[in-house]
Design a protein around this motif. Sequence first.
Motif, PDB file in Angstrom:
ATOM      1  N   CYS B  27       0.854  -1.256   0.087  1.00  0.00           N
ATOM      2  CA  CYS B  27       0.005  -0.141  -0.063  1.00  0.00           C
ATOM      3  C   CYS B  27       0.692   1.405   0.059  1.00  0.00           C
ATOM      4  O   CYS B  27       0.370   2.147  -0.575  1.00  0.00           O
ATOM      5  N   PRO B  31       3.075   5.471  -5.504  1.00  0.00           N
ATOM      6  CA  PRO B  31       2.048   5.203  -6.513  1.00  0.00           C
ATOM      7  C   PRO B  31       2.516   5.303  -7.898  1.00  0.00           C
ATOM      8  O   PRO B  31       3.345   6.195  -8.085  1.00  0.00           O
ATOM      9  N   SER B 115      -6.977   8.789  -9.484  1.00  0.00           N
ATOM     10  CA  SER B 115      -5.374   8.442  -9.835  1.00  0.00           C
ATOM     11  C   SER B 115      -4.479   9.516  -9.567  1.00  0.00           C
ATOM     12  O   SER B 115      -4.883  10.515  -9.553  1.00  0.00           O
ATOM     13  N   MET B 116      -3.372   9.041  -9.225  1.00  0.00           N
ATOM     14  CA  MET B 116      -2.332  10.046  -8.987  1.00  0.00           C
ATOM     15  C   MET B 116      -1.981  11.156 -10.084  1.00  0.00           C
ATOM     16  O   MET B 116      -1.645  12.411  -9.785  1.00  0.00           O
ATOM     17  N   GLN B 133      -9.802  11.191   2.556  1.00  0.00           N
ATOM     18  CA  GLN B 133      -8.790  10.448   3.098  1.00  0.00           C
ATOM     19  C   GLN B 133      -9.412   9.571   4.210  1.00  0.00           C
ATOM     20  O   GLN B 133     -10.443   9.981   5.015  1.00  0.00           O
ATOM     21  N   PRO B 172       4.295  10.692  -0.978  1.00  0.00           N
ATOM     22  CA  PRO B 172       3.177  10.314  -1.946  1.00  0.00           C
ATOM     23  C   PRO B 172       2.412   8.779  -1.351  1.00  0.00           C
ATOM     24  O   PRO B 172       1.245   8.659  -1.652  1.00  0.00           O
ATOM     25  N   ASP B 176      -1.174   8.042  -0.628  1.00  0.00           N
ATOM     26  CA  ASP B 176      -2.106   7.343  -1.659  1.00  0.00           C
ATOM     27  C   ASP B 176      -2.725   6.063  -0.802  1.00  0.00           C
ATOM     28  O   ASP B 176      -3.660   5.723  -0.945  1.00  0.00           O
ATOM     29  N   TRP B 179      -5.511   7.604   0.973  1.00  0.00           N
ATOM     30  CA  TRP B 179      -6.356   8.192   0.008  1.00  0.00           C
ATOM     31  C   TRP B 179      -7.235   6.879  -0.884  1.00  0.00           C
ATOM     32  O   TRP B 179      -8.432   7.013  -0.968  1.00  0.00           O
ATOM     33  N   ALA B 180      -6.600   5.700  -1.021  1.00  0.00           N
ATOM     34  CA  ALA B 180      -7.256   4.672  -1.564  1.00  0.00           C
ATOM     35  C   ALA B 180      -8.218   4.309  -0.822  1.00  0.00           C
ATOM     36  O   ALA B 180      -9.331   3.510  -1.535  1.00  0.00           O
ATOM     37  N   ARG B 184     -10.069   6.382  -3.655  1.00  0.00           N
ATOM     38  CA  ARG B 184      -9.163   7.762  -4.201  1.00  0.00           C
ATOM     39  C   ARG B 184     -10.251   8.673  -4.921  1.00  0.00           C
ATOM     40  O   ARG B 184     -10.514   9.089  -5.962  1.00  0.00           O
TER      41      ARG B 184
END
Lengths: 132, 330
Positions: B27, B31, B115-116, B133, B172, B176, B179-180, B184
């Motif tokens: 995880c 990303p 997506s990033m 988040q 990041p 991420d 955020w995932a 996201r």
Amino acid sequence: MKRTTRFVTPFLIASFGMGSMPAMATPTAVVDGLVTTEQAMKAGQASADRERIAELLNRDDVRDQLITQGVDPAEVEQRVAALSDEEVRQMNERLDSLPAGSNAVVGALFAVFVILLVTDLLGLTDVYPFTR
Amino acid sequence: MRDRSIGSARWPGALLLLAAVFLLGGCATMPPLSEATRASVPQSVALDDVPFRGQRQYQCGPATLAMMLDHAGRRVAVDELIPQVFLPGREGSVQPEMLAAVRRHGLIPFVIPGSMDALLQETAAGHPVAVLQNLSLPWWPAWHYAVVVGYDLEREALVLHSGETPFREVEPGRFDATWARSDRWAFVALPPGELPASSVGRPEVQTVAAFEEVQGGKAALPAWRALAGRRPDLAMAQFGLGNALAGEGDRHGAAVAFRRAADAQPSLAAAWLNLGLVLRSLGETAEAAEAFERAAGIPGPLRDRAQSLLEAGLSPAAPVGGNGNRGRSP
């Protein structure tokens, strides 16, 4: 007489038509009867009216739910009005499970504290700013 | 700094490390960013003009909104936004109402792809991005809204206005991971006429249509123009533009837009039907009949209506006359 009738009738029809237009329709529409963008986006246009009624009922439900959740009744009307049909559906179906962003301080058991501390250090979570 | 704290926490952490890695392995890695994005966005971006608004407890939703609105020139106090989005029963703010509140203040909330790449593209385009988040783990969630206001690819950092901290730098990977957990979820709030930097399509048509329902056709018109301009091939964008123009009384413009919609997607009965109605109101009976005929030829719920319009147009008692050449639309 016939001439007059011919002249007046379209206006008469138009005025009746306008009076019977649903409240949600744009009052400024210059061309009558246009298929609205929202209607065209939906697959089943045949049941547009039925859908409309369902939407209105859905909105009532959301209104009730918001009041139950402690929202000021004076604010509820405008909050519901700003939601799209799709959002109304989401709110109705799963308001209880929708994530509510709040950044609540995680008041937790010691075990949870330790686990989150470790996941913070691993870069998996972002609960305790002092880990960095 | 991070390395030192990992060192001091090595022993209590080591016990859980294997389990955690096993459960959530991968995880926290950086990303992936597509080569195209890497090549197209600047190495670092800082949106210094996004004002910071601190949050009190539970109020990250209203604070996030205040920052997004302020950046677009709508200065609204956090205290004013609290009664508009905050749910006392949930001690937080839910996604649909975040979007609705943006709409109320005359901006369009575009949910961007999760997506990033999309996140960095928006930031690079000068759009602050509101993100949801889960700072904690799924079974003990701490949902949180923040605003991405910059990044630095070389130093591997995202910059967020978050909670009580302006310009907070986050790795990041960590970002991420948090955020995932919201799939996201992210949105930009733009004035009508501006579009997200990422590609636009049918979802954005829906977004503008929802805005139009709340703020009316006049307010939405610039957005329809922008959408139809960016995607001339997208029938529903042209269709929406046609309706907004018709609503504003520009029937010639509406006819052009509906025709483009019908050309882009000849199976879109609604486009032919609306084209016919606009042409008929302009007195172009022959062309209107042609359009109704096309609509009547498409199986679907609009077929009957098109058929009766066609028959009404053919009968001598048609309410609107015209020889078909007058006031020809450009």
